[in-house]
Structures are given as structure tokens and as C-alpha cells.
Design a protein around this motif. Structure first.
Motif, PDB file in Angstrom:
ATOM      1  N   ALA A 186       0.837  -1.206   0.000  1.00  0.00           N
ATOM      2  CA  ALA A 186       0.000   0.000   0.000  1.00  0.00           C
ATOM      3  C   ALA A 186       0.870   1.253   0.000  1.00  0.00           C
ATOM      4  O   ALA A 186       0.584   2.231  -0.713  1.00  0.00           O
ATOM      5  CB  ALA A 186      -0.918  -0.002   1.216  1.00  0.00           C
ATOM      6  N   GLU A 187       1.957   1.243   0.757  1.00  0.00           N
ATOM      7  CA  GLU A 187       2.824   2.418   0.800  1.00  0.00           C
ATOM      8  C   GLU A 187       3.634   2.568  -0.481  1.00  0.00           C
ATOM      9  O   GLU A 187       3.933   3.693  -0.901  1.00  0.00           O
ATOM     10  CB  GLU A 187       3.712   2.362   2.038  1.00  0.00           C
ATOM     11  CG  GLU A 187       2.895   2.493   3.316  1.00  0.00           C
ATOM     12  CD  GLU A 187       3.705   2.925   4.517  1.00  0.00           C
ATOM     13  OE1 GLU A 187       4.943   3.071   4.391  1.00  0.00           O
ATOM     14  OE2 GLU A 187       3.083   3.136   5.580  1.00  0.00           O
ATOM     15  N   ALA A 188       3.975   1.451  -1.124  1.00  0.00           N
ATOM     16  CA  ALA A 188       4.659   1.542  -2.419  1.00  0.00           C
ATOM     17  C   ALA A 188       3.740   2.208  -3.443  1.00  0.00           C
ATOM     18  O   ALA A 188       4.183   3.049  -4.245  1.00  0.00           O
ATOM     19  CB  ALA A 188       5.068   0.148  -2.893  1.00  0.00           C
ATOM     20  N   GLU A 193       2.007   6.963  -6.620  1.00  0.00           N
ATOM     21  CA  GLU A 193       0.955   7.932  -6.949  1.00  0.00           C
ATOM     22  C   GLU A 193       1.358   9.349  -6.552  1.00  0.00           C
ATOM     23  O   GLU A 193       1.037  10.317  -7.251  1.00  0.00           O
ATOM     24  CB  GLU A 193      -0.353   7.519  -6.287  1.00  0.00           C
ATOM     25  CG  GLU A 193      -0.956   6.249  -6.909  1.00  0.00           C
ATOM     26  CD  GLU A 193      -2.283   5.848  -6.300  1.00  0.00           C
ATOM     27  OE1 GLU A 193      -3.083   5.222  -7.009  1.00  0.00           O
ATOM     28  OE2 GLU A 193      -2.520   6.166  -5.108  1.00  0.00           O
ATOM     29  N   ALA A 194       2.066   9.473  -5.435  1.00  0.00           N
ATOM     30  CA  ALA A 194       2.531  10.798  -5.017  1.00  0.00           C
ATOM     31  C   ALA A 194       3.520  11.384  -6.023  1.00  0.00           C
ATOM     32  O   ALA A 194       3.629  12.609  -6.165  1.00  0.00           O
ATOM     33  CB  ALA A 194       3.179  10.712  -3.635  1.00  0.00           C
ATOM     34  N   MET A 195       4.211  10.502  -6.760  1.00  0.00           N
ATOM     35  CA  MET A 195       5.170  10.944  -7.767  1.00  0.00           C
ATOM     36  C   MET A 195       4.516  11.169  -9.122  1.00  0.00           C
ATOM     37  O   MET A 195       5.204  11.400 -10.123  1.00  0.00           O
ATOM     38  CB  MET A 195       6.298   9.907  -7.896  1.00  0.00           C
ATOM     39  CG  MET A 195       7.079   9.684  -6.606  1.00  0.00           C
ATOM     40  SD  MET A 195       7.844  11.180  -5.927  1.00  0.00           S
ATOM     41  CE  MET A 195       9.084  11.503  -7.174  1.00  0.00           C
ATOM     42  N   GLY A 196       3.164  11.090  -9.150  1.00  0.00           N
ATOM     43  CA  GLY A 196       2.448  11.417 -10.373  1.00  0.00           C
ATOM     44  C   GLY A 196       2.239  10.259 -11.326  1.00  0.00           C
ATOM     45  O   GLY A 196       1.864  10.466 -12.486  1.00  0.00           O
ATOM     46  N   SER A 286      -3.708   6.412   2.387  1.00  0.00           N
ATOM     47  CA  SER A 286      -2.737   7.422   1.977  1.00  0.00           C
ATOM     48  C   SER A 286      -3.359   8.363   0.961  1.00  0.00           C
ATOM     49  O   SER A 286      -3.132   9.567   0.979  1.00  0.00           O
ATOM     50  CB  SER A 286      -1.503   6.747   1.374  1.00  0.00           C
ATOM     51  OG  SER A 286      -0.825   5.986   2.359  1.00  0.00           O
ATOM     52  N   GLN A 287      -4.178   7.812   0.055  1.00  0.00           N
ATOM     53  CA  GLN A 287      -4.874   8.643  -0.913  1.00  0.00           C
ATOM     54  C   GLN A 287      -5.796   9.612  -0.217  1.00  0.00           C
ATOM     55  O   GLN A 287      -5.866  10.796  -0.549  1.00  0.00           O
ATOM     56  CB  GLN A 287      -5.671   7.744  -1.882  1.00  0.00           C
ATOM     57  CG  GLN A 287      -6.460   8.488  -2.944  1.00  0.00           C
ATOM     58  CD  GLN A 287      -5.572   9.079  -4.018  1.00  0.00           C
ATOM     59  OE1 GLN A 287      -4.411   8.680  -4.140  1.00  0.00           O
ATOM     60  NE2 GLN A 287      -6.085  10.026  -4.780  1.00  0.00           N
TER      61      GLN A 287
END
Length: 294
Positions: A186-188, A193-196, A286-287
Motif C-alpha cells: 500500500a505504501e509503495a 501515486e505521489a510521484m504522479g 494514503s490517498q
């Protein structure tokens, strides 16, 4: 010759699957579940539905339990079924509980003349329905031998581990790995996703990589679809098992910091209203925090 009669109490995702596997194995199966509607598919498959746990147990000398937690086991075994067992009954308990609770349950049932086989199962609902679970047993070997045909109908691999409590230890150890790995995946995804990037790019690469395992790929599929119901392993149950493992280890002076962190993540999922979602839904936390979605 009449089919051997089995009672199965508890029709969650795994219990329902096991009931169908027992029917396919030629057993006459009587089931009971607190939510009666969950018994309909088993009835349609040829099972008998009892209105109470006592009625179900009355029909058989082998009773399979598939209950969510220790409170449910206490309520059924020492509440609804107290004093209502048939002579010679063997309980095949597939509920995931702590080793200490398992040993105490076996002792208390023995006082009522009831034998208990600790039978922790590993797999998913689809595997349960196909009789392809892996079954870890513990307890008296003679008791395991008495229900060997039942265990064979449930699992492709039945492994005896010795005294009562040992099966629970290994089941919690495997769920410990599953919880930590699910939270890690999940964190990967959160990082990607945070990196676009889209999560499917990671999951596609994951699927053909050395990091893939059948168990983690099963959770990854939930994350890919973003659909977490019906759950194969609810977030509440994942959190429960991680807490069991941490508590048992802590009582023996062993710290499990990764388990504690993963447990906190699944607790946050419960707080976010995802307790009945599959544990893979931890990926959405996280989302949620990044977008501020309530």
C-alpha cells in the motif's frame, strides 16, 4: 449408507466456502449463522439450515466452527452450546484465536466431554469452496485422526504441529507476514501515486517481478480494482490478528515494531469506516490523507 453428518457454525466468507467443500465431499451438512440470509447459498447447494447453533450441533458428532473472534467462540461454545453437545462430539475449530485462548478452550471443552481439534486454515474463500485450503492442526493426534476425512475435504494439505496452540502460533505468524506486506505494498502504491504515476504501472511491473507472491498478488488485485467488498479478509480481522501476535510476543519479552506499525495502519482503516472492507483497502488511506477526502 447415509452420508456422514457435519455441523458447521459460522458462515462468513471462509465458512460458506468450507460448507460447500464439505457438501462436495459427500457430507450431509447442517449450518447455522447469526445472520440467517448468509445460509441461503448453502441451502441452495444442498445443505440444511438450522435455526440455532444447538440445533445444528444436535445433528452431528463433528462440529466445524468458523467464527470471527474469541468473543464469538465464547458465546457459541460456552453459551449457546453449553451442555448441549452430543456424546463423543469432536469440534474442528478453524477460528483464528490466540494460542492461550485456544488452549483454554480445549481444556474447558474436555471438561464437558468434548474433544477439540485446533484447525487453522490458510487460503481465500475461493480456495475454501474448492477444498484447497492449507490446514494446520494441533491437539491430540487421535482426535485429528478421528476427523481426518473432514480435514481432507477442506484442505489440499493438512499438517499436524503437535500440542494445542501451535497451529494458532503459525497462523498468526503467517498473518503477521501478510499484514506487514499488505501495508508495505500500500505504501509503495502511495509513493508511486505521489510521484504522479498510476498505480497500475507499479502493479503491472509487480506482477512479473520477483516480489510477487500468490498471497500478495491476491491483495494487489483488490488494490488494482479499488473494490474491497466482498472482503476475503476483513480489515477488522487483520487488525485483530496483528494485535494477538504483538501481545503474545510482548508477554515473552519480544518486540514486533513492524507489526505495531502495520496494526496502526489497519486501525486507521477501521476508524475510516473500512473495517468490513478487505484489508487491501489500507491502500486508500494514503490517498485519503493526501487529498483531504473525508
Amino acid at each position: 449408507m447415509p452420508a456422514p453428518s457435519i455441523a458447521l457454525i459460522g458462515l462468513g466468507a471462509m465458512g460458506s466456502g468450507m460448507a460447500r467443500a464439505l457438501l462436495a465431499g459427500g457430507f450431509a451438512v447442517t449450518v447455522h449463522n447469526r445472520t440467517a440470509a448468509k445460509a441461503d447459498p448453502v441451502r441452495d447447494a444442498g445443505g440444511t439450515v438450522a435455526s440455532s447453533a444447538a440445533e445444528a450441533a444436535r445433528a452431528a458428532t463433528t462440529v466445524v466452527l468458523s467464527l470471527a473472534d474469541e468473543a464469538a467462540v465464547e458465546q457459541i461454545v460456552f453459551g449457546e452450546l453449553a451442555g448441549k453437545w452430543r456424546p463423543g462430539t469432536v469440534v474442528v475449530d478453524t477460528s483464528t484465536v490466540s494460542p492461550a485462548f485456544s488452549r483454554e478452550t480445549t481444556r474447558r471443552l474436555a471438561e464437558q466431554g468434548v474433544r477439540r481439534v485446533e484447525a487453522c486454515v490458510m487460503g481465500n474463500p475461493e480456495m475454501a469452496a474448492a477444498g484447497r485450503l492449507r490446514v494446520l492442526t494441533a491437539g491430540e493426534e487421535s482426535d485429528v485422526d478421528a476427523v481426518r476425512d473432514v480435514l481432507a475435504a477442506l484442505g489440499q494439505d493438512v499438517r499436524h504441529l503437535g500440542p494445542t496452540g501451535n497451529a494458532s502460533v503459525l497462523k498468526l505468524a503467517f498473518n503477521l507476514l501478510l499484514g506487514v506486506q499488505t501495508a508495505g505494498l500500500a505504501e509503495a502504491i502511495a509513493f508511486v501515486e505521489a510521484m504522479g504515476m498510476e498505480r497500475d504501472l507499479l502493479l503491472d511491473a509487480f506482477d512479473s517481478s520477483g516480489w510477487r507472491s500468490p498471497v500478495l498478488a491476491f491483495r494487489a488485485d483488490f488494490m488494482r480494482r479499488r473494490e474491497y467488498r466482498p472482503a476475503a479478509f476483513r480489515t477488522t480481522l487483520m487488525h485483530k490478528d496483528l494485535r494477538f501476535a504483538a501481545r503474545e510476543a510482548g508477554e515473552r519479552g519480544v518486540e514486533l515494531p513492524l507489526v505495531d506499525c502495520a496494526s496502526d495502519r489497519f486501525a486507521a482503516g477501521i476508524d475510516a469506516g473500512r473495517g468490513d472492507d478487505d484489508a487491501a483497502s489500507v491502500v486508500e488511506l494514503s490517498q485519503r490523507s493526501r487529498t483531504g477526502v473525508p
